[in-house]
Enzyme design. Sequence first.
Site, PDB file in Angstrom:
ATOM      1  N   GLU A  75     -46.668   7.118  46.466  1.00 12.63           N
ATOM      2  CA  GLU A  75     -46.622   6.778  47.884  1.00 12.63           C
ATOM      3  C   GLU A  75     -45.644   7.604  48.695  1.00 12.63           C
ATOM      4  O   GLU A  75     -44.969   7.080  49.598  1.00 12.63           O
ATOM      5  CB  GLU A  75     -46.264   5.288  48.048  1.00 12.63           C
ATOM      6  N   GLU A 108     -51.753   2.795  48.059  1.00  7.27           N
ATOM      7  CA  GLU A 108     -50.752   3.755  48.534  1.00  7.27           C
ATOM      8  C   GLU A 108     -50.554   3.657  50.042  1.00  7.27           C
ATOM      9  O   GLU A 108     -49.428   3.816  50.537  1.00  7.27           O
ATOM     10  CB  GLU A 108     -51.165   5.180  48.141  1.00  7.27           C
ATOM     11  N   GLU A 156     -40.584   9.782  41.810  1.00  6.88           N
ATOM     12  CA  GLU A 156     -40.282   8.429  41.332  1.00  6.88           C
ATOM     13  C   GLU A 156     -40.172   8.439  39.811  1.00  6.88           C
ATOM     14  O   GLU A 156     -41.056   8.947  39.134  1.00  6.88           O
ATOM     15  CB  GLU A 156     -41.379   7.456  41.760  1.00  6.88           C
ATOM     16  N   ALA A 214     -51.311   7.545  41.475  1.00  6.88           N
ATOM     17  CA  ALA A 214     -50.955   8.109  42.778  1.00  6.88           C
ATOM     18  C   ALA A 214     -49.487   7.802  43.033  1.00  6.88           C
ATOM     19  O   ALA A 214     -48.852   7.043  42.299  1.00  6.88           O
ATOM     20  CB  ALA A 214     -51.833   7.525  43.881  1.00  6.88           C
TER      21      ALA A 214
END
Length: 862
Positions: free
Chosen positions: A274, A306, A134, A272
Amino acid sequence: MPGTNLTREEAQERARLLTVDSYEVELDLGGAQEGGTFRSVTTVRFDVDGDALSGASGTFIDLVAPTVHEAVLNGESLDPGQVFQDSRIALPSLVAGRNELRVTADCAYTNTGEGLHRFVDPVDDQAYLYTQFEVPDARRVFASFEQPDLKATFRFTVTAPEGWKVISNSPTPEPEGAAKNVWRFAPTPRISTYITALIAGPYHEVHSSWEGQGRTVPLGIYCRPSLAEFLDADAIFAITRQGFDWFQEKFDYPYPFEKYDQLFVPEFNAGAMENAGAVTFRDQYVFRSKVTDAAYESRSETILHELAHMWFGDLVTMEWWNDLWLNESFATYTSIACQVHAPGSRWPHAWTTFANQLKTWAYRQDQLPSTHPIMADIRDLDDVLVNFDGITYAKGASVLKQLVAYVGMDEFFSGVQRYFKRHEWGNTRLGDLLGALEETSGRDLTAWSKAWLETAGINVLRPEIETDASGTVTSFAVRQEAPALPAGAKGEPTLRPHRIAIGAYELEGGKLVRTDRVELDVDGELTDVPALTGRKRPAVFLLNDDDLTYAKVRLDAESLATVTRHLGDFTESLPRALSWASAWDMTRDAELATGDYLDLVLSGIVKESDIGVVQSLHRQVKLALELYAEPGSREAGLLRWAEAALEQLRAAEPGSDHQLAWARAFAAVARTDAQLGLLAGLLDGTETVEGLAVDTDLRWALLQRLAATGRAGEKEIAAELERDATSAGERHAATARAARPTAEAKAEAWASVVERDTLPNAVQEAVIGGFLQTDQRELLAPYTEKYFAVVKDVWEQRSHEMAQQIAVGLYPTLQVSQDTLDATDAWLAGASPSPALRRLVTESRAGVERALKAQRADAAAG
């Protein structure tokens, strides 16, 4: 960062032209021990719309790679030298219907946390790999149509060293081949490129399962072997199962993937990510030393955040990045709601933490010149890369919380259930969710959406109260203000509809107890509240009680006087947090002098039981004294704070969270010879505080302060690193070295970050953190000019994550002066920075401007 951008119009045109069916990705990681590059072979099958093709000149696929060896489109070889430029392979000869492209390339390992990150653990000298895609970094590992609405299935085949663990979105198969070093994964469901994942290396693993609704979902937790002794897998599994239970009930949709792995990986840039069925976390969440309960609460929220993304984001995905806020806000809202409402939750007061930390972040972001509507206008990838901010996460979640109050929680989740079923495995826009919520709630959300999601800025709510001679309330109204947006911000001030509660609190036995509560809609400039008239005025009226809306709240004079004396005496944590947040906001807005804020904190913090609030106050007081205090009184205020921190450290219950928090607060500001001597004594064992465990991470905190004040040098740092010869130890040592108060230490830190380009992302971040020491303003003054001389070149030559660390982290924030503002303005006028870099520098400038205003207010009050 030339040649890596993608505009919204280009993405829309590509989506109009083609539909992607599948990817087959073959990666050879056999040379990972040597670093450098790895072989990537991608076969992608996609359909082209014949009508759209007639008016198109072709399209392109994305790839960031040192070398493209081969590109074959529909059996025809393309010349890589002709079609591959910057981050794109041109596809000039498409046919209507099915097309097949095969790309063979050498892709590069990174040490920046983008693409396929490679890390060597100094403990075992083994390589550990993981992907982070991402926003646009799948293209660093395989050729892809890199936009969220071109979903496809993905089949990964990975060759890796024998004995490694290889994890992806699909369940891990048994390795094949004579050397048992080839993993052929089954295809994924239809997902976006940015949530695909690959994690590989000799990771430690623990397995369990979740069982419910007649189904068993395998669960896995992974970390490096050097962290295995600290991995509290049972606690992580417990939170995960709690999330599975609550989300499946509220979403009424089965968990969408075949398994759920959680991987704690090194040098991770975010909290974090996902990835579908294979979530990556920063491995600082594997706690090597004692931490407070606030750290466990934060980790729990991240785990649940997440997990919520598996439905909202992975199963149903935004069409374009302007709806990134909805992905993140939904996950944030539902994760905290789960903490509050799930049976047996350890953190039923999680909205207190939300009000105290996330909303404070949102309020700060929303008062910057870069403030923007929640639904931001994302023109290209550069826009989205700097938009992971307090508005996207925290303001959006605050507004969702208000929306839930507005439509009702049951109606909200009923709408969400329709949304998942209607759009499973697809892509959506905001209107798709709002339409489902309108169906289940019966409310028209058009005006609500326009006011809350399409406008920028923050409202202020103030009570207007009149009483008669007997103290009876004769009139009560809520005045709403829409302050002017910051200079440079786009848009106009907006009054919005708010769903709020007003709490009435009385002093009973020295405690502030809520005796009444009224919930109502506030709209327009003035809203009468007749339900609160005709009764005796309480000690405190608290607007936005229970924190239902997103607004800055002010107290009337009588309530403010009571809260100032009794802030720590609220029996519940949330009204305390709201009052603390209001006081902090007033300090930042120069409505409350820094000295008065310090007085307020010192009088109330000793009664504050919520450890998360206590630690936030520690950070805020330190920041206020270092940046907002009038310079002539700064040292006296810091000394007073250090003495108070030491007093509370000695008074705290031995072994308690409060004791640890006060130890860290004291270590951060100790300044006298006696105070620094105590730090040195705690470090070498000649001094003790009953119950305080001076463990690995606390030792580094003590040493870093000693290094910053000149009481420790290279000898002591090297000795501590030998004691903690881990990657975390290397980062701590880098911070301590950069913190030393010498021109030579600063020059070396600057050179390692700016003049060379070899540090891994986490070490660069550690060096920057040590470089900027608030006690060293004069030593750092020459770096203002140096910053403006290099920041544009750094931005254009480094990857996004590395450049952003430098652009934000090395801005001369500590040089609070008109000269800094003038130097920034001159650079902004003459350097022609990209919009993304301009935004980051403008935000930093706003911090200096705010500090100057607060210093003037503090001087006037003093």
